[in-house]
Scaffold this motif. Structure first.
Motif, PDB file in Angstrom:
ATOM      1  N   MET A 180       0.827  -1.202   0.000  1.00  0.00           N
ATOM      2  CA  MET A 180       0.000   0.000   0.000  1.00  0.00           C
ATOM      3  C   MET A 180       0.868   1.262   0.000  1.00  0.00           C
ATOM      4  O   MET A 180       0.537   2.255  -0.656  1.00  0.00           O
ATOM      5  N   VAL A 181       1.975   1.173   0.699  1.00  0.00           N
ATOM      6  CA  VAL A 181       2.861   2.339   0.758  1.00  0.00           C
ATOM      7  C   VAL A 181       3.438   2.628  -0.623  1.00  0.00           C
ATOM      8  O   VAL A 181       3.531   3.788  -1.054  1.00  0.00           O
ATOM      9  N   VAL A 182       3.859   1.537  -1.338  1.00  0.00           N
ATOM     10  CA  VAL A 182       4.450   1.745  -2.665  1.00  0.00           C
ATOM     11  C   VAL A 182       3.450   2.401  -3.603  1.00  0.00           C
ATOM     12  O   VAL A 182       3.769   3.339  -4.336  1.00  0.00           O
ATOM     13  N   ALA A 183       2.210   1.894  -3.576  1.00  0.00           N
ATOM     14  CA  ALA A 183       1.190   2.485  -4.435  1.00  0.00           C
ATOM     15  C   ALA A 183       0.947   3.945  -4.068  1.00  0.00           C
ATOM     16  O   ALA A 183       0.804   4.813  -4.938  1.00  0.00           O
TER      17      ALA A 183
ATOM     18  N   LEU B  62       1.564   7.571  -6.330  1.00  0.00           N
ATOM     19  CA  LEU B  62       0.586   8.644  -6.476  1.00  0.00           C
ATOM     20  C   LEU B  62       1.125   9.963  -5.929  1.00  0.00           C
ATOM     21  O   LEU B  62       0.898  11.038  -6.478  1.00  0.00           O
ATOM     22  N   LEU B  63       1.845   9.845  -4.819  1.00  0.00           N
ATOM     23  CA  LEU B  63       2.363  11.060  -4.192  1.00  0.00           C
ATOM     24  C   LEU B  63       3.432  11.733  -5.032  1.00  0.00           C
ATOM     25  O   LEU B  63       3.586  12.957  -4.989  1.00  0.00           O
TER      26      LEU B  63
ATOM     27  N   LEU C 177       5.198  16.586  -7.484  1.00  0.00           N
ATOM     28  CA  LEU C 177       5.773  17.403  -8.561  1.00  0.00           C
ATOM     29  C   LEU C 177       4.885  18.587  -8.897  1.00  0.00           C
ATOM     30  O   LEU C 177       5.362  19.710  -9.132  1.00  0.00           O
ATOM     31  N   ARG C 178       3.575  18.325  -8.927  1.00  0.00           N
ATOM     32  CA  ARG C 178       2.647  19.417  -9.226  1.00  0.00           C
ATOM     33  C   ARG C 178       2.663  20.461  -8.109  1.00  0.00           C
ATOM     34  O   ARG C 178       2.686  21.670  -8.365  1.00  0.00           O
TER      35      ARG C 178
END
Length: 584
Positions: free
Chosen positions: A304-307, A311-312, A317-318
């Motif tokens: 779950m952390v990798v996923a 996303l993060l 970056l944005r």
């Protein structure tokens, strides 16, 4: 067709790389937890050995005290005299009284005292003679033997035995249960934590298996006993004579369950208390169980952390681009704000200068008007004095007082006028320091608060400084007025003193006010820096002091402590000549 193949290839390559990173991360997490478990084990061992050493020091202290007290009691002349009386007459009353009433019984752990010969009990303060001290048991140190003693009910006590003459010996009996409670009873926290005390001969075990202190004979314990595993390791370390730590299977007598336990053992040697081997054990499952559970949860949540990380990354970056824009805009606003603050500061400084110039102008005008009023008062007073007949002595004194008061007022007005006058061209002359201080104190006298006492000490009666008298007066007046204001509320004492050495004249102005804080002290000589309320200070007083002192080639320093006042020390060059004209 080629683009689709390339896209699938990139997808599987990315997926494989992600899986590899996940597996690598899990392996690294496992290693980290193993390392952390090792650190926890080392720290736990250090804590257990520290607790064991603390118990050892406590045991050694009590054993040493009881040995010393027994020697002291048996060496007393009254005790020895009672022994001689008993041996000669056979009457034990006096000796029993001495055995009951002594320093040993001031400690509640001492339950009785025995008189023995060759192991046979001759006298007992408890009236019971069925005590047995096993032959060869215990240890002798400093002339006092420390041995287990078994009473008529099979209970075990600790006997401190001192051998006397003719085979006679005296023993003090110690309650082992109470002794354990005192040295180790309140040092454990968990229900599975244990502190074991084993005598050096391996015959008696003191422990607290079910919340109740027990004193058990080792030979009577079986493998089903609560602390048998820890006892086995403690016996082995006592046999080897070295300290150590090990795992064993513990047994919870209250719940009837088994658990992984770890024990730290310190044997009874010459470097320890010498009589009790000490073991401290803890429920290791309770220590590392939460760590293992955390590791499992961490591995489960790793995917779950990798996923979430993927996303993060995009979101970060944005946000980063947006933050950079915001930071640039914030920097522009910050520079504008600094420019506004600088403009405001300069405006306030200009206002300060203008107020000071206005005050100087008003002071000169007011001084001139007061001089116009004082001149006819002084003139008519003199005319009246000249025309009064000699028999009007009382009226003469009254008019003379009017004249003297007018003259003093004129002198004060003259000083104020001098201080308010702009000193564009500095005129230097030889000035006596003591006289300078007197004149300044006269000018400052109207500002002296109620409850403030002024004390002076002059030691420069025949010395001179070369400088501008107006500037020196203003410098000294600023220091005096600051001291008055510091003591305005609570009162105090102003001390002004002068002295000199071979090259310098010193002026010291000290007060007993609240002092200067450490935060304020570095800024007190800065222009326009003030801690006073708005309208009560310009922040120029001490800045002018430093400027005047430096223009005269001197130095100024301050000594202060919060709640103890402040003292300013001004050093000016000593003039070798005096009274010799002026120089511009």
């Amino acid at each position: 067709m080629g683009r689709g193949h390339t896209g699938r290839r990139r997808f599987f390559l990315t997926l494989g790389l992600t899986l590899a990173l996940v597996v690598t991360g899990m392996v690294m997490i496992g290693r980290v937890f193993q390392k952390y478990e090792s650190i926890i084990l080392t720290g736990q061992d250090d804590q257990m050995f520290g607790l064991a050493r603390s118990v050892d020091r406590s045991v050694a202290s009590y054993l040493s005290r009881y040995r010393s007290n027994l020697i002291y009691v048996t060496r007393q002349r009254g005790f020895q005299s009672a022994v001689e009386t008993w041996q000669e007459s056979g009457e034990p009353g006096q000796l029993l009284e001495r055995m009951r009433d002594n320093i040993l019984f001031q400690d509640s752990l001492i339950t009785g005292m025995l008189a023995l010969r060759e192991g046979e009990v001759l006298l007992s303060t408890e009236g019971e003679g069925s005590y047995r001290i096993p032959a060869g048991a215990g240890k002798t140190e400093g002339g006092i033997g420390v041995r287990p003693c078994i009473d008529g009910d099979g209970g075990v006590r600790l006997a401190f035995v001192r051998e006397m003459e003719d085979g006679l010996s005296f023993a003090a009996l110690l309650d082992l249960s109470a002794f354990y409670q005192r040295v180790a009873g309140d040092l454990t926290f968990g229900t599975e934590d244990r502190i074991l005390l084993l005598d050096a001969g391996g015959q008696t075990l003191l422990h607290n298996p079910k919340g109740t202190v027990r004193v058990d004979a080792v030979e009577g314990l079986s493998e089903s006993a609560c602390d048998f595993g820890g006892l086995t390791y403690l016996l082995e370390q006592q046999r080897l004579g070295v300290q150590g730590a090990a795992f064993y299977e513990g047994y919870d007598c209250r719940q009837g369950s088994r658990y992984a336990a770890r024990i730290a053992a310190i044997p009874a040697t010459v470097d320890t208390n010498g009589f009790f081997a000490i073991g401290v054990s803890v429920n290791y499952d309770g220590v590392v169980g939460p760590l293992h559970l955390a590791a499992i949860r961490l591995l489960a949540y790793g995917g779950m952390v990798v996923a979430g990380v993927l996303l993060l990354v995009g979101l970060t970056l944005r946000i980063r681009r947006r933050n950079e824009e915001d930071l640039r805009e914030l920097e522009v606003l910050r520079k504008k704000n600094e420019a506004m603050e600088e403009l405001n500061r300069q405006t306030q400084e200009l206002a300060h200068h203008q107020r000071l110039e206005t005050i100087g102008t008003l002071t000169s005008s007011i001084a001139h008007e007061f001089n116009n009023l004082l001149t006819p008062i002084m003139g008519y007073s003199l005319l009246t004095l000249e025309k009064l007949p000699q028999e009007e002595a009382e009226l003469y004194d009254n008019v003379l007082e009017i004249y003297n008061a007018s003259r003093k007022a004129k002198e004060i007005i003259s000083r104020l006028s001098d201080l308010s006058r702009k000193n564009t061209a500095l005129t230097f002359q030889y000035t006596p320091p003591d006289e300078l201080v007197r004149r300044v104190l006269e000018v400052a006298a109207p500002a002296q608060p109620h409850g403030v006492e002024v004390r002076t000490e002059f030691n420069c009666s025949c010395l001179w400084v070369y400088g501008n008298e107006l500037q020196l007066s203003q410098m000294l007046l600023n220091l005096v007025l600051n001291a008055f204001q510091a003591m305005e509320r609570s009162g105090g004492t102003l001390r002004v003193s002068t002295w000199a050495d071979e090259s310098s004249v010193f002026l010291r102005v000290s007060d007993t006010g609240p002092g200067i804080s450490e935060q304020t002290l570095p800024h007190i000589f800065e222009p326009f820096y003030t801690t006073k309320e708005a309208g009560k200070g310009t922040g120029l007083g001490l800045a002018i002091v430093r400027q005047v002192v430096e223009e005269h080639g001197g130095t100024v320093s301050v000594e202060t402590a919060v709640g103890r006042g402040a003292a300013f020390l001004v050093s000016l060059p000593l003039s070798k000549e005096g009274g010799g004209g002026e120089e511009e």
